[in-house]
Write an enzyme that holds these catalytic residues in place. Structure first.
Site, short mmCIF file in Angstrom:
data_model
loop_
_atom_site.label_atom_id
_atom_site.label_comp_id
_atom_site.label_asym_id
_atom_site.label_seq_id
_atom_site.Cartn_x
_atom_site.Cartn_y
_atom_site.Cartn_z
N CYS A 109 0.86 -1.20 0.00
CA CYS A 109 0.00 0.00 0.00
C CYS A 109 0.89 1.25 0.00
O CYS A 109 1.76 1.40 0.87
CB CYS A 109 -0.91 -0.02 1.22
SG CYS A 109 -1.76 1.53 1.52
N CYS A 147 0.69 3.24 3.26
CA CYS A 147 1.42 2.57 4.35
C CYS A 147 2.92 2.81 4.20
O CYS A 147 3.63 3.01 5.18
CB CYS A 147 1.12 1.08 4.37
SG CYS A 147 -0.50 0.67 5.06
N HIS A 173 -3.77 0.83 8.56
CA HIS A 173 -4.45 0.63 7.28
C HIS A 173 -5.91 0.23 7.48
O HIS A 173 -6.20 -0.83 8.03
CB HIS A 173 -3.73 -0.44 6.47
CG HIS A 173 -4.32 -0.65 5.10
ND1 HIS A 173 -3.77 -0.09 3.96
CD2 HIS A 173 -5.41 -1.32 4.69
CE1 HIS A 173 -4.50 -0.42 2.93
NE2 HIS A 173 -5.51 -1.17 3.33
N ASN A 180 -13.42 9.26 -1.11
CA ASN A 180 -13.98 8.37 -2.12
C ASN A 180 -14.03 6.95 -1.59
O ASN A 180 -13.16 6.55 -0.82
CB ASN A 180 -13.12 8.42 -3.40
CG ASN A 180 -13.15 9.80 -4.04
OD1 ASN A 180 -14.22 10.37 -4.21
ND2 ASN A 180 -11.99 10.32 -4.37
N GLY A 205 -13.98 5.19 -7.79
CA GLY A 205 -13.46 6.55 -7.57
C GLY A 205 -12.35 6.60 -6.54
O GLY A 205 -11.69 7.63 -6.40
N HIS A 240 -8.48 7.83 3.24
CA HIS A 240 -7.89 9.17 3.28
C HIS A 240 -8.97 10.21 3.07
O HIS A 240 -9.88 10.02 2.27
CB HIS A 240 -6.79 9.34 2.23
CG HIS A 240 -7.21 8.91 0.85
ND1 HIS A 240 -7.26 7.60 0.47
CD2 HIS A 240 -7.60 9.63 -0.23
CE1 HIS A 240 -7.65 7.51 -0.78
NE2 HIS A 240 -7.89 8.74 -1.23
N HIS A 289 -9.65 13.86 1.67
CA HIS A 289 -9.08 14.93 0.87
C HIS A 289 -9.45 16.26 1.54
O HIS A 289 -10.63 16.55 1.72
CB HIS A 289 -9.68 14.94 -0.54
CG HIS A 289 -9.30 13.75 -1.37
ND1 HIS A 289 -8.27 13.78 -2.28
CD2 HIS A 289 -9.80 12.50 -1.43
CE1 HIS A 289 -8.16 12.60 -2.87
NE2 HIS A 289 -9.09 11.79 -2.38
P1 5GP Z 1 -8.40 8.72 -4.34
O1 5GP Z 1 -8.60 8.71 -5.82
O2 5GP Z 1 -8.02 7.35 -3.83
O3 5GP Z 1 -9.54 9.32 -3.59
O4 5GP Z 1 -7.19 9.70 -4.06
C1 5GP Z 1 -5.86 9.29 -4.01
C2 5GP Z 1 -5.01 10.54 -3.95
O5 5GP Z 1 -3.69 10.16 -3.59
C3 5GP Z 1 -4.92 11.27 -5.29
O6 5GP Z 1 -5.36 12.60 -5.13
C4 5GP Z 1 -3.43 11.20 -5.65
O7 5GP Z 1 -2.95 12.37 -6.25
C5 5GP Z 1 -2.77 10.94 -4.30
N1 5GP Z 1 -1.54 10.17 -4.38
C6 5GP Z 1 -1.36 9.01 -5.08
N2 5GP Z 1 -0.12 8.55 -4.90
C7 5GP Z 1 0.51 9.44 -4.08
C8 5GP Z 1 1.84 9.50 -3.54
O8 5GP Z 1 2.70 8.65 -3.78
N3 5GP Z 1 2.11 10.56 -2.74
C9 5GP Z 1 1.19 11.52 -2.45
N4 5GP Z 1 1.58 12.52 -1.65
N5 5GP Z 1 -0.06 11.49 -2.93
C10 5GP Z 1 -0.40 10.46 -3.74
ZN ZN Z 2 -2.22 1.27 3.74
#
Ligand code: 5GP
Ligand code: ZN
Length: 132
Positions: free
Chosen positions: A4, A7, A46, A86, A90, A97, A99
């Site tokens: 992950c 993680c 996690h 999300n 999505g 997490h 946003h």
């Molecule tokens: P999701 O689509 O799962 O709601 O959002 C995942 C978010 O994680 C996205 O906004 C993406 O830009 C961010 N993200 C993905 N990989 C990384 C990473 O390696 N580092 C950081 N800081 N953000 C990440």
């Molecule tokens: Zn994780």
């Protein structure tokens, strides 16, 4: 979780711009920001999504919003805040997490949707109310 990404960020195995961390949560900048200061807030442990996170930990995460917002208002001069999470479709990273997206009067952030598949809200209400 071994593979992950979040993680790995928690274990400092991959770099990130960390704003805050303690034993329970980590707050770091989204690598692909929507606005200046676009931030992700995660539990260090996690959990797949919000429905899996214990209530106490969710409360703790919610408590962090206020202080982060105060700091961002002062430092980044943001005008507002959008909070989203999300689940399933999505959700790219399957580690819960939130946003935390600072908003600015000139940010031009828009929610685009496919109007062709939108039903009338009266029909949606009927579907939700139907027994079964
Ligand atoms: P999701 O689509 O799962 O709601 O959002 C995942 C978010 O994680 C996205 O906004 C993406 O830009 C961010 N993200 C993905 N990989 C990384 C990473 O390696 N580092 C950081 N800081 N953000 C990440
Ligand atoms: Zn994780």
């Amino acid at each position: 979780m071994d593979d992950c990404i979040f993680c790995k960020i928690v274990r400092h195995e991959i770099p990130s711009e960390i704003i805050f961390e303690d034993k329970d949560i980590m707050v770091f900048l989204d690598i692909n920001p929507t606005t200046n200061g676009d931030t992700l807030i995660i539990p260090k442990k996690h959990y797949k999504d919000m429905f899996e996170v214990p209530r106490e930990l969710l409360n703790y995460i919610e408590d962090s919003y206020k202080s982060i917002y105060q700091i961002y208002k002062k430092k980044l001069k943001c005008d507002g805040l959008t909070l989203t999470t999300n689940m399933d479709y999505g959700q790219e990273i399957k580690h819960f997490h939130m946003h935390f997206i600072p908003r600015y009067k000139n940010d031009d952030v828009k929610y685009l949707s496919n109007k062709d598949i939108l039903k009338d809200i009266k029909d949606i209400k009927k579907i939700i109310d139907e027994n079964n």
